[in-house]
Design a protein around this motif. Structure first.
Motif, PDB file in Angstrom:
ATOM      1  N   GLN A   1     -44.208   0.380  18.278  1.00  0.00           N
ATOM      2  CA  GLN A   1     -43.336   1.147  18.525  1.00  0.00           C
ATOM      3  C   GLN A   1     -43.334   2.473  17.429  1.00  0.00           C
ATOM      4  O   GLN A   1     -44.067   2.326  16.284  1.00  0.00           O
ATOM      5  CB  GLN A   1     -42.148   0.763  18.392  1.00  0.00           C
ATOM      6  CG  GLN A   1     -41.764  -0.123  19.662  1.00  0.00           C
ATOM      7  CD  GLN A   1     -40.473  -1.102  19.246  1.00  0.00           C
ATOM      8  OE1 GLN A   1     -39.694  -0.737  18.471  1.00  0.00           O
ATOM      9  NE2 GLN A   1     -40.454  -2.222  20.067  1.00  0.00           N
ATOM     10  N   ARG A   2     -42.650   3.564  17.742  1.00  0.00           N
ATOM     11  CA  ARG A   2     -42.705   4.355  16.643  1.00  0.00           C
ATOM     12  C   ARG A   2     -41.791   4.026  15.394  1.00  0.00           C
ATOM     13  O   ARG A   2     -40.598   3.759  15.517  1.00  0.00           O
ATOM     14  CB  ARG A   2     -42.180   5.720  17.049  1.00  0.00           C
ATOM     15  CG  ARG A   2     -42.264   7.090  16.296  1.00  0.00           C
ATOM     16  CD  ARG A   2     -41.662   8.277  17.248  1.00  0.00           C
ATOM     17  NE  ARG A   2     -41.832   9.536  16.547  1.00  0.00           N
ATOM     18  CZ  ARG A   2     -43.088  10.186  16.529  1.00  0.00           C
ATOM     19  NH1 ARG A   2     -44.119   9.839  17.212  1.00  0.00           N
ATOM     20  NH2 ARG A   2     -43.110  11.430  15.807  1.00  0.00           N
ATOM     21  N   LEU A   3     -42.371   4.004  14.263  1.00  0.00           N
ATOM     22  CA  LEU A   3     -41.643   3.323  13.010  1.00  0.00           C
ATOM     23  C   LEU A   3     -41.426   4.193  11.872  1.00  0.00           C
ATOM     24  O   LEU A   3     -42.291   5.247  11.797  1.00  0.00           O
ATOM     25  CB  LEU A   3     -42.558   1.919  12.503  1.00  0.00           C
ATOM     26  CG  LEU A   3     -42.663   0.871  13.470  1.00  0.00           C
ATOM     27  CD1 LEU A   3     -43.617   0.053  13.184  1.00  0.00           C
ATOM     28  CD2 LEU A   3     -41.331   0.301  13.578  1.00  0.00           C
ATOM     29  N   ASP A   4     -40.493   3.916  11.218  1.00  0.00           N
ATOM     30  CA  ASP A   4     -40.244   4.656   9.808  1.00  0.00           C
ATOM     31  C   ASP A   4     -40.479   3.925   8.593  1.00  0.00           C
ATOM     32  O   ASP A   4     -41.413   4.242   7.774  1.00  0.00           O
ATOM     33  CB  ASP A   4     -38.851   5.041   9.822  1.00  0.00           C
ATOM     34  CG  ASP A   4     -38.465   6.016  11.031  1.00  0.00           C
ATOM     35  OD1 ASP A   4     -39.143   7.290  10.891  1.00  0.00           O
ATOM     36  OD2 ASP A   4     -37.632   5.663  12.002  1.00  0.00           O
ATOM     37  N   PHE A   5     -40.181   2.729   8.646  1.00  0.00           N
ATOM     38  CA  PHE A   5     -40.432   1.710   7.612  1.00  0.00           C
ATOM     39  C   PHE A   5     -41.092   0.402   8.119  1.00  0.00           C
ATOM     40  O   PHE A   5     -40.499  -0.088   8.849  1.00  0.00           O
ATOM     41  CB  PHE A   5     -39.249   1.464   6.833  1.00  0.00           C
ATOM     42  CG  PHE A   5     -38.319   2.101   6.069  1.00  0.00           C
ATOM     43  CD1 PHE A   5     -38.678   2.629   4.647  1.00  0.00           C
ATOM     44  CD2 PHE A   5     -37.272   3.027   6.592  1.00  0.00           C
ATOM     45  CE1 PHE A   5     -37.958   3.453   4.052  1.00  0.00           C
ATOM     46  CE2 PHE A   5     -36.809   4.189   5.804  1.00  0.00           C
ATOM     47  CZ  PHE A   5     -36.842   4.370   4.515  1.00  0.00           C
ATOM     48  N   VAL A   6     -42.192   0.123   7.413  1.00  0.00           N
ATOM     49  CA  VAL A   6     -42.637  -1.175   7.558  1.00  0.00           C
ATOM     50  C   VAL A   6     -42.409  -1.918   6.089  1.00  0.00           C
ATOM     51  O   VAL A   6     -43.125  -1.309   4.934  1.00  0.00           O
ATOM     52  CB  VAL A   6     -44.361  -1.153   7.770  1.00  0.00           C
ATOM     53  CG1 VAL A   6     -44.909  -2.728   7.912  1.00  0.00           C
ATOM     54  CG2 VAL A   6     -44.219  -0.781   9.292  1.00  0.00           C
TER      55      VAL A   6
END
Length: 172
Positions: free
Chosen positions: A82-87
């Protein structure tokens, strides 16, 4: 940035809030990889950081995921597509996903090393260096540690460019 402060002084907010400001004021690049990568030494700390990020982003359209050992792979694999901002990740499990080609670092704007001294004490220096080498060269790197001397200084010289140092002593 290199920062040192005692436990309980708000270090997580000190990196998450500016990261949010940066993400909210910039256009996301194409792709699905994370824009912010937070490395932590343990899954317990990763959970704390991920919980804080969730609280700070509760009313924002942002996605975050925790990638840690001791958890099943399939949900992590689904999130990484998926399109993520934070990992938020521990180095060992993140390396597993890297080796399987499941994560794209091309969108990373911020690499945050939380409790970097503990990561080094736990023997993750090679993994941290490997992960950092896979991120864009124009990223900003933030290093948070209980101490800024010794091995941390060597790692900082490799990963940071002209870092600003902030040291906060405990309250007496």
């Amino acid at each position: 940035l290199m920062a040192s402060a005692p436990t309980g002084t708000g270090k997580t907010a000190a990196f998450v809030l500016p990261a949010l400001q940066r993400l909210l004021t910039s256009q996301p690049d194409k792709g699905n990889g994370p824009r912010v990568l937070v490395l932590t030494p343990t899954r317990e700390l990763a959970k704390q950081v991920a919980d804080n990020i969730f609280q700070f982003t509760k009313y924002l359209r942002m996605r975050s995921v925790s990638i840690v050992g001791g958890m099943p792979y399939p949900p992590q694999i689904r999130f990484l597509k998926q399109r993520l901002d934070f990992v938020v990740a521990t180095p060992g499990r993140l390396i597993d996903h890297i080796e399987a080609g499941r994560i794209d670092f091309s969108r990373i704007k911020l690499l945050i090393l939380d409790e970097a001294d503990r990561m080094l004490d736990m023997g993750f220096v090679d993994e941290v260096n490997r992960i950092a080498a896979l991120t864009p060269v124009d990223r900003q790197t933030l290093l948070f540690s209980a101490t800024l001397e010794g091995e941390i200084e060597k790692v900082a010289r490799r990963l940071l460019k002209e870092p600003k140092k902030i040291q906060i002593d405990g309250v007496q």
